[in-house]
Design a protein around this motif. Structure first.
Motif, PDB file in Angstrom:
ATOM      1  N   ALA A  92      -4.743  -9.389  -3.366  1.00  0.00           N
ATOM      2  CA  ALA A  92      -6.193 -10.132  -2.314  1.00  0.00           C
ATOM      3  C   ALA A  92      -5.376 -10.258  -1.395  1.00  0.00           C
ATOM      4  O   ALA A  92      -5.324  -9.995  -0.599  1.00  0.00           O
ATOM      5  CB  ALA A  92      -5.947 -11.510  -3.352  1.00  0.00           C
ATOM      6  N   THR A  93      -3.677 -10.128  -1.510  1.00  0.00           N
ATOM      7  CA  THR A  93      -3.348 -10.475  -0.282  1.00  0.00           C
ATOM      8  C   THR A  93      -3.464  -8.775   0.820  1.00  0.00           C
ATOM      9  O   THR A  93      -3.658  -9.489   1.643  1.00  0.00           O
ATOM     10  CB  THR A  93      -1.426 -10.853  -0.217  1.00  0.00           C
ATOM     11  N   SER A  94      -3.584  -7.467  -0.137  1.00  0.00           N
ATOM     12  CA  SER A  94      -3.711  -6.911   1.009  1.00  0.00           C
ATOM     13  C   SER A  94      -5.020  -6.731   1.332  1.00  0.00           C
ATOM     14  O   SER A  94      -5.315  -5.532   2.152  1.00  0.00           O
ATOM     15  CB  SER A  94      -3.130  -5.566  -0.205  1.00  0.00           C
ATOM     16  N   ALA A  98      -3.038  -8.833   5.508  1.00  0.00           N
ATOM     17  CA  ALA A  98      -1.931  -9.728   5.592  1.00  0.00           C
ATOM     18  C   ALA A  98      -0.631  -9.120   4.608  1.00  0.00           C
ATOM     19  O   ALA A  98      -0.614  -7.955   3.808  1.00  0.00           O
ATOM     20  CB  ALA A  98      -1.984 -11.402   4.652  1.00  0.00           C
ATOM     21  N   THR A  99       0.261  -9.105   4.842  1.00  0.00           N
ATOM     22  CA  THR A  99       1.277  -8.466   4.814  1.00  0.00           C
ATOM     23  C   THR A  99       2.332  -9.476   3.719  1.00  0.00           C
ATOM     24  O   THR A  99       3.674  -9.000   3.343  1.00  0.00           O
ATOM     25  CB  THR A  99       2.143  -7.791   5.462  1.00  0.00           C
ATOM     26  N   ASN A 100       2.720 -10.570   3.618  1.00  0.00           N
ATOM     27  CA  ASN A 100       3.338 -12.011   3.555  1.00  0.00           C
ATOM     28  C   ASN A 100       2.277 -12.318   2.399  1.00  0.00           C
ATOM     29  O   ASN A 100       1.706 -13.220   2.518  1.00  0.00           O
ATOM     30  CB  ASN A 100       4.173 -13.202   4.618  1.00  0.00           C
ATOM     31  N   GLU A 131       9.353  -6.685 -11.699  1.00  0.00           N
ATOM     32  CA  GLU A 131       7.769  -5.365 -11.635  1.00  0.00           C
ATOM     33  C   GLU A 131       6.413  -5.755 -10.456  1.00  0.00           C
ATOM     34  O   GLU A 131       6.010  -5.336 -10.169  1.00  0.00           O
ATOM     35  CB  GLU A 131       7.065  -5.857 -12.980  1.00  0.00           C
ATOM     36  N   VAL A 132       6.781  -7.554 -10.455  1.00  0.00           N
ATOM     37  CA  VAL A 132       6.104  -7.979  -9.354  1.00  0.00           C
ATOM     38  C   VAL A 132       6.238  -7.231  -7.657  1.00  0.00           C
ATOM     39  O   VAL A 132       5.295  -6.463  -7.149  1.00  0.00           O
ATOM     40  CB  VAL A 132       5.398  -9.661  -9.086  1.00  0.00           C
ATOM     41  N   ALA A 133       7.537  -7.113  -7.856  1.00  0.00           N
ATOM     42  CA  ALA A 133       7.847  -6.521  -6.272  1.00  0.00           C
ATOM     43  C   ALA A 133       8.127  -5.101  -6.187  1.00  0.00           C
ATOM     44  O   ALA A 133       7.349  -4.707  -5.542  1.00  0.00           O
ATOM     45  CB  ALA A 133       9.288  -6.975  -6.400  1.00  0.00           C
ATOM     46  N   LYS A 134       8.092  -4.171  -7.571  1.00  0.00           N
ATOM     47  CA  LYS A 134       7.811  -2.796  -7.389  1.00  0.00           C
ATOM     48  C   LYS A 134       6.130  -2.785  -7.545  1.00  0.00           C
ATOM     49  O   LYS A 134       5.903  -2.154  -6.581  1.00  0.00           O
ATOM     50  CB  LYS A 134       8.488  -2.271  -8.523  1.00  0.00           C
ATOM     51  N   TYR A 135       5.513  -3.153  -7.226  1.00  0.00           N
ATOM     52  CA  TYR A 135       3.905  -3.027  -7.184  1.00  0.00           C
ATOM     53  C   TYR A 135       3.463  -3.471  -5.867  1.00  0.00           C
ATOM     54  O   TYR A 135       2.987  -3.131  -5.809  1.00  0.00           O
ATOM     55  CB  TYR A 135       3.366  -4.058  -8.717  1.00  0.00           C
ATOM     56  N   ALA A 136       3.919  -4.693  -5.479  1.00  0.00           N
ATOM     57  CA  ALA A 136       3.676  -5.535  -4.001  1.00  0.00           C
ATOM     58  C   ALA A 136       4.448  -4.185  -3.119  1.00  0.00           C
ATOM     59  O   ALA A 136       3.452  -3.944  -1.666  1.00  0.00           O
ATOM     60  CB  ALA A 136       4.800  -6.167  -3.802  1.00  0.00           C
ATOM     61  N   GLN A 137       5.288  -3.552  -3.953  1.00  0.00           N
ATOM     62  CA  GLN A 137       5.903  -2.452  -2.643  1.00  0.00           C
ATOM     63  C   GLN A 137       4.920  -1.554  -2.103  1.00  0.00           C
ATOM     64  O   GLN A 137       4.806  -0.624  -1.255  1.00  0.00           O
ATOM     65  CB  GLN A 137       6.959  -1.801  -3.141  1.00  0.00           C
ATOM     66  N   GLU A 138       4.197  -0.798  -3.266  1.00  0.00           N
ATOM     67  CA  GLU A 138       2.558  -0.347  -3.400  1.00  0.00           C
ATOM     68  C   GLU A 138       1.619  -0.623  -2.218  1.00  0.00           C
ATOM     69  O   GLU A 138       0.770   0.385  -1.930  1.00  0.00           O
ATOM     70  CB  GLU A 138       2.139   0.216  -4.674  1.00  0.00           C
ATOM     71  N   TYR A 139       1.708  -1.922  -1.734  1.00  0.00           N
ATOM     72  CA  TYR A 139       0.127  -2.418  -1.066  1.00  0.00           C
ATOM     73  C   TYR A 139       1.437  -2.745  -0.021  1.00  0.00           C
ATOM     74  O   TYR A 139       0.805  -3.042   1.325  1.00  0.00           O
ATOM     75  CB  TYR A 139       0.474  -3.329  -1.808  1.00  0.00           C
ATOM     76  N   ILE A 141       3.357  -5.011   0.821  1.00  0.00           N
ATOM     77  CA  ILE A 141       3.530  -6.538   0.641  1.00  0.00           C
ATOM     78  C   ILE A 141       5.520  -7.582   0.928  1.00  0.00           C
ATOM     79  O   ILE A 141       5.863  -6.165  -0.466  1.00  0.00           O
ATOM     80  CB  ILE A 141       2.992  -6.544  -0.337  1.00  0.00           C
ATOM     81  N   LEU A 142       5.514  -8.081   1.954  1.00  0.00           N
ATOM     82  CA  LEU A 142       6.388  -8.645   1.641  1.00  0.00           C
ATOM     83  C   LEU A 142       6.428 -10.024   0.457  1.00  0.00           C
ATOM     84  O   LEU A 142       5.094 -10.896   0.586  1.00  0.00           O
ATOM     85  CB  LEU A 142       7.550  -9.182   2.390  1.00  0.00           C
ATOM     86  N   VAL A 143       7.290  -9.921  -0.645  1.00  0.00           N
ATOM     87  CA  VAL A 143       6.965 -11.634  -1.713  1.00  0.00           C
ATOM     88  C   VAL A 143       8.313 -12.819  -1.274  1.00  0.00           C
ATOM     89  O   VAL A 143       9.555 -12.333  -1.780  1.00  0.00           O
ATOM     90  CB  VAL A 143       6.969 -10.695  -2.963  1.00  0.00           C
TER      91      VAL A 143
END
Length: 281
Positions: A92-94, A98-100, A131-139, A141-143
């Motif tokens: 949703a963020t992507s 957005a990136t944050n 696991e969430v962070a690795k997924y966010a890297q594909e988009y 996104i900073l978590v």
């Protein structure tokens, strides 16, 4: 520093009926708006992205975990549910450009805990966030991990604990989100806590100790902005003060903290912009 505002300053739930708040933030000369992802069913990413582009405003997102998505739960199904929920938040963020993405994303918000967290619970939170962070890297996104006060979580109350969890996760896109309201309860020093986070800081909630108008309470704003100035902080900083009465009242604002939302925001902006000028931000 990019100055913005949390949508909860004006509403208790984000829907397409609140899209006009993007225009409102732009008219107030905000750099961005923080949009909550508590209910993805009412989050229309296409409509939000279009509106942001029309008015020329940035956005970031945030959320909290619930009993059904708690990373510190003993139930693996609940932990997996939490992982899938945060992955949906990443998408949703992507989708809105957005990136944050930040918040209380490590344990149930306002959990009825009866003991201090165990190392097992810390590890569960770190493993799920990894696991969430690795997924966010594909988009891209900073978590951001947001420490909150002892009445809202038993796991991460301080900047030091947030940094501990970040190191346990061990992914480069895991960052920190500080909040002056919670820091006023849990930290010994606004300055030291901010400097401790340093380059890992990606978001800052600017709240007075009572969540009223910044500059009217006991928060040490000079210490905060001295630290941010020394760091040459260029990330997001959002006003997160609450005035409006909501159906759920999960902001716990039981009395009137300002005449109205517009007065709160207008006076808060004047104060924070003054602090930015004072400390070269």
């Amino acid at each position: 520093m990019k100055l913005g505002i949390h949508a909860f300053a004006w509403c208790s739930k984000w829907t397409n009926e609140t899209l006009h708040l993007i225009d409102r933030a732009k008219k107030l000369e905000m750099d961005f708006i923080e949009i909550p992802l508590l209910d993805l069913d009412t989050f229309d990413s296409s409509a939000i992205k279009n509106r942001l582009m029309q008015v020329g405003l940035e956005a970031c997102t945030s959320t909290v975990l619930s009993a059904d998505t708690d990373f510190t739960s003993d139930d693996p199904a609940i932990r997996q549910n939490g992982i899938e929920y945060l992955k949906a938040c990443i998408r949703a963020t992507s989708e809105i450009g957005a990136t944050n993405f930040t918040g209380v994303i490590y344990s149930q918000h306002v959990k009825n805990a009866t003991a201090r967290p165990t190392e097992k619970e810390w590890k569960q939170a770190a493993d799920c966030l990894r696991e969430v962070a690795k997924y966010a890297q594909e988009y891209g996104i900073l978590v951001g991990i947001e420490p909150v006060n002892r009445y809202e979580t038993y796991l991460v109350n301080t900047a030091e604990q947030a940094m501990k969890l970040k190191e346990m996760v061990g992914e480069p896109n895991i960052k920190i989100h500080l909040d002056t309201y919670h820091m006023n309860i849990e930290e010994k020093s606004f300055y030291e806590a901010t400097k401790l986070v340093g380059d890992d800081l990606i978001h800052y909630h600017l709240c007075e100790n009572d969540r009223g108008i910044p500059g009217t309470g006991v928060v040490n704003w000079d210490d905060i902005f001295r630290a941010l100035g020394e760091m040459n902080y260029q990330g997001y900083a959002a006003l997160e003060s609450f005035v409006d009465i909501s159906d759920s009242m999960n902001t716990w604002v039981w009395r009137k903290l300002a005449p109205d939302g517009d007065t709160l925001v207008r006076e808060a902006i004047t104060f924070i912009r003054g602090m930015q000028t004072k400390y070269g931000l």
